[in-house]
Design a protein around this motif. Structure first.
Motif, PDB file in Angstrom:
ATOM      1  N   THR A   5       0.444  -1.447   0.143  1.00  0.00           N
ATOM      2  CA  THR A   5      -0.034  -0.798   0.078  1.00  0.00           C
ATOM      3  C   THR A   5       0.707   1.440   0.146  1.00  0.00           C
ATOM      4  OG1 THR A   5       0.100   0.353   2.902  1.00  0.00           O
ATOM      5  CG2 THR A   5      -2.192  -1.070   1.447  1.00  0.00           C
ATOM      6  N   ILE A   6       0.309   2.267  -0.633  1.00  0.00           N
ATOM      7  CA  ILE A   6       0.739   3.503  -0.185  1.00  0.00           C
ATOM      8  C   ILE A   6      -0.360   4.686   0.007  1.00  0.00           C
ATOM      9  CG2 ILE A   6       1.796   5.585  -1.988  1.00  0.00           C
ATOM     10  CD1 ILE A   6       2.762   4.061  -3.854  1.00  0.00           C
ATOM     11  N   CYS A   7       0.458   5.732   1.791  1.00  0.00           N
ATOM     12  CA  CYS A   7      -0.491   5.968   2.575  1.00  0.00           C
ATOM     13  C   CYS A   7       0.104   7.478   2.416  1.00  0.00           C
ATOM     14  CB  CYS A   7      -1.281   5.337   3.350  1.00  0.00           C
ATOM     15  SG  CYS A   7      -1.381   3.534   3.437  1.00  0.00           S
ATOM     16  N   LYS A   8      -0.658   8.404   3.015  1.00  0.00           N
ATOM     17  CA  LYS A   8      -0.151   9.348   3.060  1.00  0.00           C
ATOM     18  C   LYS A   8      -0.214   9.809   4.392  1.00  0.00           C
ATOM     19  CE  LYS A   8       1.271  13.682   2.822  1.00  0.00           C
ATOM     20  NZ  LYS A   8       0.694  14.927   2.252  1.00  0.00           N
ATOM     21  N   GLY A   9       0.433  10.262   5.237  1.00  0.00           N
ATOM     22  CA  GLY A   9      -0.141  10.477   6.600  1.00  0.00           C
ATOM     23  C   GLY A   9       0.250  11.700   7.142  1.00  0.00           C
ATOM     24  N   LYS A  10      -0.951  12.487   7.896  1.00  0.00           N
ATOM     25  CA  LYS A  10      -0.978  13.553   8.190  1.00  0.00           C
ATOM     26  C   LYS A  10      -1.962  13.952   9.376  1.00  0.00           C
ATOM     27  CE  LYS A  10      -1.326  18.668   6.915  1.00  0.00           C
ATOM     28  NZ  LYS A  10      -2.089  18.874   5.694  1.00  0.00           N
ATOM     29  N   GLY A  11      -0.863  14.132  11.171  1.00  0.00           N
ATOM     30  CA  GLY A  11      -0.994  14.789  11.557  1.00  0.00           C
ATOM     31  C   GLY A  11      -1.604  12.997  12.032  1.00  0.00           C
ATOM     32  N   LYS A  12      -2.954  13.006  12.305  1.00  0.00           N
ATOM     33  CA  LYS A  12      -3.484  11.786  12.955  1.00  0.00           C
ATOM     34  C   LYS A  12      -4.554  10.819  12.163  1.00  0.00           C
ATOM     35  CE  LYS A  12      -8.296  13.850  14.526  1.00  0.00           C
ATOM     36  NZ  LYS A  12      -9.114  13.560  15.564  1.00  0.00           N
ATOM     37  N   GLN A  13      -4.283  11.692  10.689  1.00  0.00           N
ATOM     38  CA  GLN A  13      -5.022  11.015   9.891  1.00  0.00           C
ATOM     39  C   GLN A  13      -3.941   9.947   8.776  1.00  0.00           C
ATOM     40  OE1 GLN A  13      -7.627  10.701   9.934  1.00  0.00           O
ATOM     41  NE2 GLN A  13      -8.054  12.339  11.328  1.00  0.00           N
ATOM     42  N   ILE A  14      -4.408   8.766   8.429  1.00  0.00           N
ATOM     43  CA  ILE A  14      -4.031   8.590   7.307  1.00  0.00           C
ATOM     44  C   ILE A  14      -5.344   7.395   5.872  1.00  0.00           C
ATOM     45  CG2 ILE A  14      -2.849   6.092   6.891  1.00  0.00           C
ATOM     46  CD1 ILE A  14      -1.651   5.753   9.640  1.00  0.00           C
ATOM     47  N   GLU A  15      -4.256   8.046   5.221  1.00  0.00           N
ATOM     48  CA  GLU A  15      -5.206   8.030   4.431  1.00  0.00           C
ATOM     49  C   GLU A  15      -4.213   6.977   3.380  1.00  0.00           C
ATOM     50  OE1 GLU A  15      -7.419  10.245   0.268  1.00  0.00           O
ATOM     51  OE2 GLU A  15      -5.840  11.335   1.861  1.00  0.00           O
ATOM     52  N   ILE A  16      -5.490   5.887   2.541  1.00  0.00           N
ATOM     53  CA  ILE A  16      -5.060   5.016   1.926  1.00  0.00           C
ATOM     54  C   ILE A  16      -4.530   5.389   0.361  1.00  0.00           C
ATOM     55  CG2 ILE A  16      -5.186   2.694   0.920  1.00  0.00           C
ATOM     56  CD1 ILE A  16      -5.608   1.741   3.745  1.00  0.00           C
ATOM     57  N   LEU A  17      -3.990   5.433  -0.241  1.00  0.00           N
ATOM     58  CA  LEU A  17      -4.181   6.127  -1.544  1.00  0.00           C
ATOM     59  C   LEU A  17      -3.879   4.896  -2.595  1.00  0.00           C
ATOM     60  CD1 LEU A  17      -1.184   9.334  -0.624  1.00  0.00           C
ATOM     61  CD2 LEU A  17      -3.659   9.239  -0.789  1.00  0.00           C
ATOM     62  N   LYS A  18      -3.182   4.291  -2.198  1.00  0.00           N
ATOM     63  CA  LYS A  18      -2.946   3.238  -4.084  1.00  0.00           C
ATOM     64  C   LYS A  18      -2.804   1.624  -3.262  1.00  0.00           C
ATOM     65  CE  LYS A  18      -1.378   3.715  -7.868  1.00  0.00           C
ATOM     66  NZ  LYS A  18      -0.928   4.264  -8.936  1.00  0.00           N
ATOM     67  N   HIS A  19      -2.647  -0.096  -3.696  1.00  0.00           N
ATOM     68  CA  HIS A  19      -2.725  -0.926  -3.263  1.00  0.00           C
ATOM     69  C   HIS A  19      -2.618  -1.558  -3.641  1.00  0.00           C
ATOM     70  CE1 HIS A  19      -7.168  -2.138  -3.504  1.00  0.00           C
ATOM     71  NE2 HIS A  19      -7.328  -1.346  -2.978  1.00  0.00           N
ATOM     72  N   LEU A  20      -1.904  -2.933  -4.068  1.00  0.00           N
ATOM     73  CA  LEU A  20      -1.662  -4.011  -4.869  1.00  0.00           C
ATOM     74  C   LEU A  20      -1.934  -4.852  -4.101  1.00  0.00           C
ATOM     75  CD1 LEU A  20       0.206  -4.332  -7.689  1.00  0.00           C
ATOM     76  CD2 LEU A  20       2.169  -5.303  -6.108  1.00  0.00           C
ATOM     77  N   ASN A  21      -2.794  -5.882  -4.817  1.00  0.00           N
ATOM     78  CA  ASN A  21      -3.875  -6.755  -3.742  1.00  0.00           C
ATOM     79  C   ASN A  21      -3.228  -8.552  -5.029  1.00  0.00           C
ATOM     80  OD1 ASN A  21      -5.667  -5.795  -2.948  1.00  0.00           O
ATOM     81  ND2 ASN A  21      -7.335  -5.781  -4.008  1.00  0.00           N
ATOM     82  N   PHE A  22      -3.259  -9.745  -3.719  1.00  0.00           N
ATOM     83  CA  PHE A  22      -2.669 -10.195  -3.769  1.00  0.00           C
ATOM     84  C   PHE A  22      -2.983 -11.288  -5.674  1.00  0.00           C
ATOM     85  CE2 PHE A  22      -3.411 -15.148  -3.313  1.00  0.00           C
ATOM     86  CZ  PHE A  22      -2.036 -15.884  -2.894  1.00  0.00           C
ATOM     87  N   PRO A  23      -2.151 -12.230  -6.057  1.00  0.00           N
ATOM     88  CA  PRO A  23      -1.452 -13.084  -5.546  1.00  0.00           C
ATOM     89  C   PRO A  23      -0.459 -12.020  -5.984  1.00  0.00           C
ATOM     90  CG  PRO A  23      -1.941 -13.578  -8.132  1.00  0.00           C
ATOM     91  CD  PRO A  23      -2.909 -12.453  -7.012  1.00  0.00           C
ATOM     92  N   HIS A  24      -0.271 -10.779  -6.573  1.00  0.00           N
ATOM     93  CA  HIS A  24       0.592  -9.954  -7.143  1.00  0.00           C
ATOM     94  C   HIS A  24       1.409  -9.677  -5.776  1.00  0.00           C
ATOM     95  CE1 HIS A  24      -0.881 -11.021 -10.764  1.00  0.00           C
ATOM     96  NE2 HIS A  24      -1.914 -11.136 -10.461  1.00  0.00           N
ATOM     97  N   SER A  25       2.861 -10.034  -5.547  1.00  0.00           N
ATOM     98  CA  SER A  25       2.662  -9.596  -4.552  1.00  0.00           C
ATOM     99  C   SER A  25       4.742  -9.670  -4.519  1.00  0.00           C
ATOM    100  CB  SER A  25       2.926 -10.285  -2.985  1.00  0.00           C
ATOM    101  OG  SER A  25       3.227 -10.949  -1.691  1.00  0.00           O
ATOM    102  N   VAL A  26       5.218  -8.484  -4.178  1.00  0.00           N
ATOM    103  CA  VAL A  26       6.279  -8.502  -3.591  1.00  0.00           C
ATOM    104  C   VAL A  26       7.280  -9.445  -2.439  1.00  0.00           C
ATOM    105  CG1 VAL A  26       9.160  -6.566  -3.331  1.00  0.00           C
ATOM    106  CG2 VAL A  26       6.923  -6.263  -4.926  1.00  0.00           C
ATOM    107  N   GLY A  27       6.664  -9.646  -1.462  1.00  0.00           N
ATOM    108  CA  GLY A  27       7.100 -10.314  -0.568  1.00  0.00           C
ATOM    109  C   GLY A  27       7.195 -11.663  -0.822  1.00  0.00           C
ATOM    110  N   LEU A  28       6.411 -11.804  -1.064  1.00  0.00           N
ATOM    111  CA  LEU A  28       6.129 -13.847  -2.168  1.00  0.00           C
ATOM    112  C   LEU A  28       6.553 -14.104  -2.983  1.00  0.00           C
ATOM    113  CD1 LEU A  28       2.139 -14.370  -1.426  1.00  0.00           C
ATOM    114  CD2 LEU A  28       3.772 -14.866   0.190  1.00  0.00           C
ATOM    115  N   LEU A  29       6.986 -13.015  -4.006  1.00  0.00           N
ATOM    116  CA  LEU A  29       8.278 -13.041  -4.890  1.00  0.00           C
ATOM    117  C   LEU A  29       9.346 -13.528  -4.027  1.00  0.00           C
ATOM    118  CD1 LEU A  29       9.682 -12.881  -8.269  1.00  0.00           C
ATOM    119  CD2 LEU A  29       9.509 -10.544  -7.274  1.00  0.00           C
ATOM    120  N   TYR A  30       9.839 -12.159  -2.941  1.00  0.00           N
ATOM    121  CA  TYR A  30      11.008 -12.479  -2.499  1.00  0.00           C
ATOM    122  C   TYR A  30      11.417 -14.502  -1.881  1.00  0.00           C
ATOM    123  CZ  TYR A  30      15.818 -10.544  -0.876  1.00  0.00           C
ATOM    124  OH  TYR A  30      17.257 -11.005  -0.174  1.00  0.00           O
ATOM    125  N   SER A  31       9.954 -14.653  -1.180  1.00  0.00           N
ATOM    126  CA  SER A  31      10.065 -15.685  -0.039  1.00  0.00           C
ATOM    127  C   SER A  31       9.668 -16.641  -1.533  1.00  0.00           C
ATOM    128  CB  SER A  31       8.121 -15.479   0.267  1.00  0.00           C
ATOM    129  OG  SER A  31       8.750 -14.867   1.311  1.00  0.00           O
TER     130      SER A  31
END
Length: 620
Positions: free
Chosen positions: A163-189
């Motif tokens: 995910t790519i988020c923007k944090g400001k103050g106490k807020q976190i907004e999720i801007l973009k996300h990549l979904n399973f099964p396309h995964s950098v972590g699983l590629l490395y694993s």
């Protein structure tokens, strides 16, 4: 307001407790259960957190679990449906656990908490933020930034893998996300698996192996091309598409389709104990390079859509400190903060903080300079009254120092004489790294020390590097690092003036010849490519370790020590004085320091336990 965060049931279970947004305590369950990467409910970690906060369960405003189990179940069902009839065996294995346990997580959590102590179930509020929101919160809220881009990358949460988020103050907004099964972590694993290491624990071995690859060889270049042409399509924004014809993790019991990988790369999957050869090293380097390219592209896109000059990183891939170093060198961001417990354990902290700031809408206090992780020293400590019974139990011989300066001088002398020290001080670290409170330390100038530590004390693979701990103000005397790295999460080169040139045929040497070639005046912490995984030690967060480094510098002129975790292969890092003494006596460590007690191996009674305990060691 107290909030308890919990991560559990996959790997690295943990608990954390916050009070009015301040992190009071956090610990992984493995440190108490002594099961590496323990995935069970973190009962003992919860007990510890409540004890440290001095409260009961009834005094908690909420208990927060770090992901949404129903969304995860939905992902499993949709994935099996999409691949059916493939994956039937995996489906049969997974469903009973879900139908009997995980789908009823609320009841399970309530029941497990009841085993710890009685409480009023009607008053207990249970919350379930999304997995990657927990990761994002664990990185942004403790950071010293008012606003920042937030990049989370791991294997998979519910659906999201990045995910790519923007944090400001106490807020976190999720801007973009990549979904399973396309995964950098699983590629490395997937490559962790193919090169013979354990998934979810051996990824850092793969990272340590990569520098043994030859970057100039045609084979490495060919491996990179194959990965990018056949396995993963990398887009300009850093998102990826993994060709599932080559992978098996979606519905199978293995990470990849072994035969197809064998056809691609020209050799069979390496078994766990099989000798490492140059082709294994070259493939490790290839996937590391591809991963770095993806991480830097993702970060660049995060900057593009947030406009921020700060970035916070979390998720298991954020523990890839080589990629983190490349991101730093890209100069995309002015400031980088990486959550020290970036894996699932850190989700417990993030879940609690997300509830505090987002659900309860509480304002955020931002740290003035450093972050609010308190150096990640969030685990238990032990008093003299708890240490002395251990001394009596083992009839151990220890010298008590009333003067810390005298203790530091004595320990510094022992280190400079080539001895290895078990160093046990204060509160245990939270996260995978030992940062000077549960550490094994030694002299980095000693050319024999890497071999001694790996083979006679840690009982692990000889190729694995050791990290340097350096006085924060002296870091630029030894390393090409222009910022602090308190959590050992940035890799940068040893300073060029300290490097020794390698022979022209260096990359043609076998692995052990490369390993034992003296590459710098700090040979024990200089990896094969001159890199080092640096920890800067700060007086503000760890006075005891800082003072020891200062004493060592005063005696030797060197402000660097080897710092490796206080454990042996396959065991969690020691938590208690008893575990520290056992580890000291079982290995060839020369001295042990527990708070102000100094133990010399030569003065101890014969350790009756013989070598049988080594048979219980497992690959980690």
């Amino acid at each position: 307001m107290y909030i308890l965060g919990i991560s559990a049931f996959y790997h690295d279970s943990a608990a954390a407790i916050i009070k009015d947004g301040e992190i009071i305590a956090a610990a992984q369950e493995e440190r108490f259960s002594r099961k590496k990467h323990d995935a069970g409910f973190p009962s003992k970690a919860v007990e510890y957190c409540l004890r440290e906060a001095g409260i009961t369960i009834d005094q908690l405003e909420a208990v927060v679990f770090y992901d949404k189990p129903l969304l995860k179940f939905e992902r499993l069902l949709e994935t099996y449906y999409a691949f059916a009839p493939k994956g039937f065996a995996s489906f049969l294995m997974a469903m009973p656990v879900w139908l009997n346990e995980k789908l009823f997580l609320k009841k399970m959590i309530r029941d497990e908490l009841k085993k710890i102590q009685l409480y009023d179930k009607k008053k207990l509020k249970l919350l379930f933020p999304e997995h990657h929101l927990s990761h994002a919160a664990s990185a942004f809220y403790p950071s010293p930034f008012e606003e920042a881009a937030i990049l989370t990358i791991d294997g998979v949460g519910e659906w999201a893998t990045t995910t790519i988020c923007k944090g400001k103050g106490k807020q976190i907004e999720i801007l973009k996300h990549l979904n399973f099964p396309h995964s950098v972590g699983l590629l490395y694993s997937a490559f962790t698996y193919y090169l013979g290491f354990k998934v979810n624990s051996g990824e850092y071995k793969l990272m340590g192996l990569a520098p043994y690859g030859d970057p100039s060889s045609e084979q490495t270049k060919q491996f990179v091309s194959i990965i990018k042409e056949k396995l993963v399509k990398i887009y300009e924004d850093g998102s990826i598409y993994l060709d599932q014809h080559y992978f098996n993790y979606s519905v199978g019991l293995r990470m990849v389709k072994d035969k197809k990988f064998e056809t691609l790369f020209g050799f069979k999957r390496r078994s766990e104990e099989e000798e490492l050869t140059q082709q294994h090293c070259n493939l490790a380097l290839a996937i590391q390079q591809v991963t770095e390219e993806i991480v830097v592209k993702l970060a660049a896109h995060a900057k593009e859509i947030t406009g921020s000059t700060n970035i916070c990183l979390s998720g298991g891939v954020a523990l890839n400190c080589v990629a983190n170093g490349k991101l730093q060198n890209s100069n995309l961001f002015e400031h980088i903060f990486i959550q020290p417990a970036s894996g699932d354990a850190g989700g417990s902290v993030g879940a609690a903080l997300a509830a505090h700031h987002i659900y309860f809408e509480k304002e955020r206090s931002i740290a003035n300079s450093m972050d609010t992780m308190k150096g990640s020293y969030l685990g238990p400590s032990f008093s003299t009254e708890e240490i002395e019974p251990v001394i009596h139990q083992y009839k151990a011989v220890a010298t008590a120092f009333n003067n810390r300066d005298e203790l530091n001088k004595a320990v510094a002398t022992h280190i400079s004489n080539g001895n290895v020290i078990g160093w046990f001080q204060g509160r245990m670290e939270f996260g995978p790294r030992a940062l000077g409170n549960r550490s094994i330390i030694a002299d980095p100038r000693n050319p024999e020390m890497q071999k001694k530590l790996n083979l006679k004390i840690k009982y692990r693979e000889g190729f694995r590097p050791f990290a340097p701990a350096v006085l924060a103000e002296d870091v630029q005397d030894y390393f090409e690092l222009i910022t602090s790295s308190p959590y050992m999460l940035l890799v940068q080169p040893v300073k060029k003036t300290l490097q020794h040139p390698v022979p022209n045929n260096y990359h043609q040497l076998n692995l052990s010849d490369k390993l034992y070639f003296q590459r710098s005046s700090l040979p024990a912490v200089t990896h094969i490519d001159y890199s080092a995984r640096v920890q800067t030690v700060h007086k503000e967060t760890n006075t005891a370790f800082y003072d020891l480094l200062t004493a060592f510098k005063q005696q030797t002129g060197c402000a660097v020590l080897i710092n490796t975790s206080f454990n042996v292969r396959g065991e969690p890092v020691v938590c208690t004085p008893q575990e520290a003494y056992q580890c000291f006596m079982r290995t060839e460590m020369d001295y042990l320091v527990i708070e102000n007690y100094l133990f010399s191996k030569l003065e101890q009674l014969e350790w009756k336990e013989k070598d049988d305990w080594k048979k219980t060691l497992q690959a980690d």
